[in-house]
Design a protein around this motif. Structure first.
Motif, PDB file in Angstrom:
ATOM      1  N   HIS A 266      82.210 -23.744 124.973  1.00  0.00           N
ATOM      2  CA  HIS A 266      82.200 -23.658 126.423  1.00  0.00           C
ATOM      3  C   HIS A 266      82.791 -24.937 127.021  1.00  0.00           C
ATOM      4  O   HIS A 266      83.652 -24.916 127.887  1.00  0.00           O
ATOM      5  CB  HIS A 266      80.748 -23.494 126.887  1.00  0.00           C
ATOM      6  CG  HIS A 266      80.670 -22.793 128.196  1.00  0.00           C
ATOM      7  ND1 HIS A 266      79.579 -22.071 128.575  1.00  0.00           N
ATOM      8  CD2 HIS A 266      81.557 -22.711 129.198  1.00  0.00           C
ATOM      9  CE1 HIS A 266      79.807 -21.576 129.772  1.00  0.00           C
ATOM     10  NE2 HIS A 266      80.997 -21.950 130.166  1.00  0.00           N
ATOM     11  N   THR A 267      82.326 -26.049 126.491  1.00  0.00           N
ATOM     12  CA  THR A 267      82.823 -27.341 126.965  1.00  0.00           C
ATOM     13  C   THR A 267      84.336 -27.399 126.776  1.00  0.00           C
ATOM     14  O   THR A 267      85.071 -27.803 127.668  1.00  0.00           O
ATOM     15  CB  THR A 267      82.180 -28.486 126.164  1.00  0.00           C
ATOM     16  OG1 THR A 267      80.784 -28.268 126.136  1.00  0.00           O
ATOM     17  CG2 THR A 267      82.493 -29.820 126.785  1.00  0.00           C
ATOM     18  N   GLN A 597      69.881 -25.138 136.958  1.00  0.00           N
ATOM     19  CA  GLN A 597      70.540 -25.071 135.653  1.00  0.00           C
ATOM     20  C   GLN A 597      71.775 -25.961 135.630  1.00  0.00           C
ATOM     21  O   GLN A 597      72.680 -25.815 136.451  1.00  0.00           O
ATOM     22  CB  GLN A 597      70.979 -23.642 135.381  1.00  0.00           C
ATOM     23  CG  GLN A 597      69.817 -22.727 135.125  1.00  0.00           C
ATOM     24  CD  GLN A 597      70.263 -21.481 134.369  1.00  0.00           C
ATOM     25  OE1 GLN A 597      71.406 -21.362 133.958  1.00  0.00           O
ATOM     26  NE2 GLN A 597      69.340 -20.562 134.188  1.00  0.00           N
ATOM     27  N   ILE A 599      74.789 -27.924 132.892  1.00  0.00           N
ATOM     28  CA  ILE A 599      75.405 -27.800 131.570  1.00  0.00           C
ATOM     29  C   ILE A 599      75.868 -29.195 131.137  1.00  0.00           C
ATOM     30  O   ILE A 599      76.423 -29.953 131.938  1.00  0.00           O
ATOM     31  CB  ILE A 599      76.571 -26.770 131.586  1.00  0.00           C
ATOM     32  CG1 ILE A 599      77.239 -26.705 130.218  1.00  0.00           C
ATOM     33  CG2 ILE A 599      77.592 -27.072 132.643  1.00  0.00           C
ATOM     34  CD1 ILE A 599      78.164 -25.510 130.052  1.00  0.00           C
ATOM     35  N   GLY A 617      75.149 -25.311 136.119  1.00  0.00           N
ATOM     36  CA  GLY A 617      75.350 -24.091 135.333  1.00  0.00           C
ATOM     37  C   GLY A 617      75.615 -22.892 136.215  1.00  0.00           C
ATOM     38  O   GLY A 617      75.970 -23.024 137.388  1.00  0.00           O
ATOM     39  N   ASP A 683      76.794 -28.282 122.821  1.00  0.00           N
ATOM     40  CA  ASP A 683      76.627 -27.552 124.080  1.00  0.00           C
ATOM     41  C   ASP A 683      75.148 -27.495 124.410  1.00  0.00           C
ATOM     42  O   ASP A 683      74.369 -26.934 123.634  1.00  0.00           O
ATOM     43  CB  ASP A 683      77.146 -26.109 123.921  1.00  0.00           C
ATOM     44  CG  ASP A 683      78.521 -25.958 124.530  1.00  0.00           C
ATOM     45  OD1 ASP A 683      78.735 -26.463 125.641  1.00  0.00           O
ATOM     46  OD2 ASP A 683      79.379 -25.324 123.883  1.00  0.00           O
ATOM     47  N   ASN A 685      73.222 -25.818 127.077  1.00  0.00           N
ATOM     48  CA  ASN A 685      73.494 -24.864 128.150  1.00  0.00           C
ATOM     49  C   ASN A 685      72.433 -23.766 128.169  1.00  0.00           C
ATOM     50  O   ASN A 685      72.482 -22.877 127.343  1.00  0.00           O
ATOM     51  CB  ASN A 685      74.880 -24.260 127.960  1.00  0.00           C
ATOM     52  CG  ASN A 685      75.280 -23.363 129.107  1.00  0.00           C
ATOM     53  OD1 ASN A 685      74.700 -23.447 130.185  1.00  0.00           O
ATOM     54  ND2 ASN A 685      76.241 -22.504 128.868  1.00  0.00           N
ATOM     55  N   PRO A 686      71.483 -23.862 129.066  1.00  0.00           N
ATOM     56  CA  PRO A 686      71.399 -24.830 130.155  1.00  0.00           C
ATOM     57  C   PRO A 686      70.546 -26.050 129.812  1.00  0.00           C
ATOM     58  O   PRO A 686      69.705 -25.990 128.930  1.00  0.00           O
ATOM     59  CB  PRO A 686      70.693 -24.024 131.249  1.00  0.00           C
ATOM     60  CG  PRO A 686      69.778 -23.124 130.490  1.00  0.00           C
ATOM     61  CD  PRO A 686      70.481 -22.796 129.198  1.00  0.00           C
TER      62      PRO A 686
END
Ligand code: COA
Length: 703
Positions: A266-267, A597, A599, A617, A683, A685-686
């Motif tokens: 995701h990052t 949230q 990230i 997030g 990651d 998240n969250p």
């Protein structure tokens, strides 16, 4: 300000020596032009002509094997034949000859060279270019190019380029990675009368690059602002060690997201080279411009004196332009002086009755030159006013050149005591007025937005230059976190399971909610009771299952022991049915947490290495991609700036009862750096944040 303060380049050469030797390039006592020619169409002729015609006071040695003199100057067959020392040489001979000429320069103890010749790494001839770099390193030569148009340095009247002549002298050093754009912008600045201390074409950057030039101009009293047009960086890690002492404006093109596509997390998908470059510039304290006109307007404004405070005054002859300047001030955070009574008292005598003393001060079309002059005088002499914006819309009743002259007279009378920027909108006369102002080192432009963003840059620089100097080092990874990673590596896995990720991150100091790992229903109950974990989220743990919810492997909000037992058994049954081949290791238990949230992530940028990401997030990350990055290592102050950089930062300050626990977010960003060198991606998240703290509710590590 630089992450580790080192001056060593990727080749292991101490770049400080090169930076020192740039003095010989910009302020030589003697210059050799190798490849000087008597044929006016040739590059070697143009360079020699530029050197001679711009009034360079040192010795000039054209080098040509056949000619005895060119343009009236005696020639020598080689650099070695020159009768005195040679400080600096321009090389403009065909590519196969360059190495030999460079060797001759080394023998003559020349400490700086500019290689204009093309035909090296830009066409794939990397080895040939490396030979030149090695030679330069061996002899401590500062080498600019190859494949450059040269440079101009106005304080020593040296135009060692085949670009245009007659650059307007000034305080801006303009460094361009693109030769063509460099030459054309040189021409444009001449037309606009924007003053330059230097124009440098970087070419292939075999040796001297942005870092060395910034560090050289840092200590050059003839330069007050550095403007760089950049397409890409050769050595990102080295660039991160650049020391900044003067304002640097960055105009960066080539904002592709190729880097992002290569990354799986995701990052990674959110990073992309442009966001990383923004992070790099912010981290180093450089300011970014989006267009070349904005870049030069900003650079001109940054040559102004530092504002002593925040109160700004706008003086105008037109309401419309005044309103748009007000908008720009509000959007960019430039504060307008707002004391109406005081303003009325000070400015009423400068204008007709129908003028307005509310800021913008509107002297109206009826004010004339005298009106402008009086208003500008008040603005410049009142200590309560810290910066001044003068706007003018062309009218038949007032000549813009007269306005420009009035502004120049008043500004000189107070010895340029505070920032003053001008925008003039109109035809030919306005353009002329802008040129006159620029010639007198008063930033003038046709766009209100550029004037205000330039003024804002002065305030930004004031903040940047007041930051404490910090030496940062990548923090060490705790033994426990390293053990977890090594264990997984030995098993031949490339990812950590959730509980393993938690173990490693917790050891680094990432704040966790109550959590546990259980292999049986009884064990799950025991953990939840012991840690008072209810309500609990339960997630299946298996190396064979990636999307847990798709196979029924996620159950939320388990409230008590009975429910825990029932849901454990239910989950095992469902997952076995949906993923019969998967080996089930147990379940991850995690306390349910409410809050905002966020990230947090880390991935490896191919240029700059580990980069840490932060954002909000949900929709903020999915749709708006509202995230920012910093390159590891960074300080706590830098982590704070990262958190303050996202667009939705107001939500972090508290909105409708929600707010963030910033200290624990910063703690997370500092903690994640400990693991950055040892894994590929992280990651969180969250990361849920509320008034009590922040909690890594889900965590994933790829090694
Ligand atoms: N020592 C001294 N003089 C030499 C020499 C040497 N070792 N080798 C060649 N020369 C002389 C030549 O005799 C010639 O002089 P002349 O006109 O009196 O005969 C002169 O140097 C130039 O050599 P020439 O062979 O005519 O080359 P050129 O001028 O056609 O091209 C370059 C040379 C460097 C301009 C060309 O190779 C090149 O790279 N052009 C691209 C430059 C460029 O665009 N740079 C990037 C800008 S962003």
């Amino acid at each position: 300000m630089s992450p580790d303060g080192s001056s060593e380049g990727s080749s292991g050469i101490d770049t400080r020596v090169k930076v020192q030797n740039l003095k010989k390039v910009f302020n030589p006592k003697s210059v050799a032009i190798v490849g000087a020619s008597s044929e006016p169409g040739k590059v070697g002729y143009q360079v020699l002509n530029n050197v001679i015609k711009n009034g360079f006071k040192g010795k000039v040695y054209p080098i040509n094997k056949k000619a005895t003199e060119i343009l009236g100057v005696p020639c020598f067959p080689t650099v070695s034949d020159c009768p005195t020392d040679v400080d600096f040489a321009v090389i403009a001979v065909p590519a196969p000859m360059v190495e030999g000429v460079l060797k001759e320069c080394a023998q003559k103890n020349v400490k700086g060279v500019v290689i204009i010749t093309s035909g090296f790494s830009e066409i794939g001839k990397k080895k040939e270019e490396q030979v030149l770099k090695d030679l330069a390193d061996k002899h401590d030569m500062a080498l600019l190019g190859p494949n450059t148009f040269g440079f101009v340095y106005t304080p020593s009247n040296l135009n060692a380029s085949f670009g245009p002549q007659n650059v307007t002298p000034g305080k801006i050093a303009f460094i361009s990675q693109s030769g063509a754009l460099g030459i054309s912008l040189m021409g444009w600045t001449m037309m606009e009368k924007i003053g330059l201390a230097s124009v440098v074409s970087l070419g292939n950057k075999a040796d001297i690059g942005e870092k060395e030039l910034i560090e050289y101009f840092n200590d050059d009293p003839n330069v007050s602002v550095i403007l760089i047009y950049m397409e890409g960086i050769k050595d990102g890690r080295q660039f991160m060690t650049t020391k900044i002492k003067k304002p640097v404006v960055m105009l960066k093109s080539g904002t592709s997201s190729r880097g992002a596509q290569a990354a799986a997390s995701h990052t990674g998908s959110l990073s992309g080279s442009d966001k990383i470059y923004t992070a790099v510039f912010n981290q180093l304290g450089m300011m970014r411009a989006r267009t070349f006109t904005q870049a030069f307007a900003t650079a001109c404004c940054l040559s102004m004196p530092e504002p002593k405070g925040e109160e700004t005054i706008i003086i105008t002859n037109g309401g419309g332009i005044g309103v748009s300047a007000t908008d720009e001030c509000e959007n960019s955070g430039v504060k307008l002086l707002d004391d109406h009574v005081w303003l009325e008292e000070r400015f009423r005598p400068t204008m007709p009755e129908f003028g307005s003393t509310k800021n913008p001060i509107d002297v109206t079309g009826g004010g004339g030159r005298a009106g402008y002059q009086k208003a500008v005088r008040v603005a410049l002499t009142e200590e309560r006013i810290h910066s001044v914006v003068v706007l003018y819309c062309e009218t038949a009743v007032l000549d813009p050149v007269e306005v420009a002259k009035a502004v120049i007279d008043e500004y000189n009378a107070v010895k340029r005591n505070k920032p003053l920027v001008v925008t003039m909108v109109g035809g030919e006369r306005s353009r002329q007025a802008i040129q006159i102002l620029n010639e007198n080192q008063i930033p003038a432009m046709t766009e209100v937005r550029e004037a205000i963003s330039g003024l804002k840059a002065l305030y930004t620089w004031k903040e940047i230059s007041s930051r404490p100097k910090e030496k940062t080092k990548t923090p060490e990874i705790p033994v426990k976190a390293l053990e977890v990673i090594e264990r997984v590596r030995k098993e031949g896995r490339t990812f950590l399971l959730e509980h393993e990720s938690r173990e490693a991150l917790e050891a680094c100091g990432v704040p966790m909610p109550k959590w546990g790992f259980a292999t049986t229903a009884d064990e799950a109950v025991k953990i939840a009771e012991k840690t008072q974990m209810y309500p609990v989220a339960m997630k299946i743990a298996s190396v064979d299952i990636i999307h847990k919810s798709d196979v029924g492997g996620v159950i939320l909000n388990i409230k008590n022991a009975d429910e825990m037992r029932a849901k454990f058994n239910q989950m095992m049954e469902t997952v076995k049915k949906n993923a019969p081949k998967a080996k089930l290791l147990g379940v991850n238990l995690c306390q349910m947490v409410d809050g905002l949230q966020c990230i947090v992530g880390m991935n490896k940028d191919p240029q700059f290495g580990p980069a840490v990401m932060f954002g909000l997030g949900g929709i903020f990350v999915e749709v708006l991609k509202d995230v920012s990055f910093r390159i590891v290592p960074f300080s706590e102050n830098e982590a704070q700036r990262l958190v303050g950089e996202i667009k939705a930062k107001k939500l972090l300050d508290g909105y409708r009862g929600q707010g963030a626990h910033k200290e624990s977010i910063i703690k997370t960003l500092m903690a994640i750096q400990k693991i950055a060198e040892h894994v590929k991606e992280v990651d969180i998240n969250p990361l849920i944040t509320n008034k009590d703290g922040s909690f890594a509710v889900d965590a994933r590590i790829i090694i």
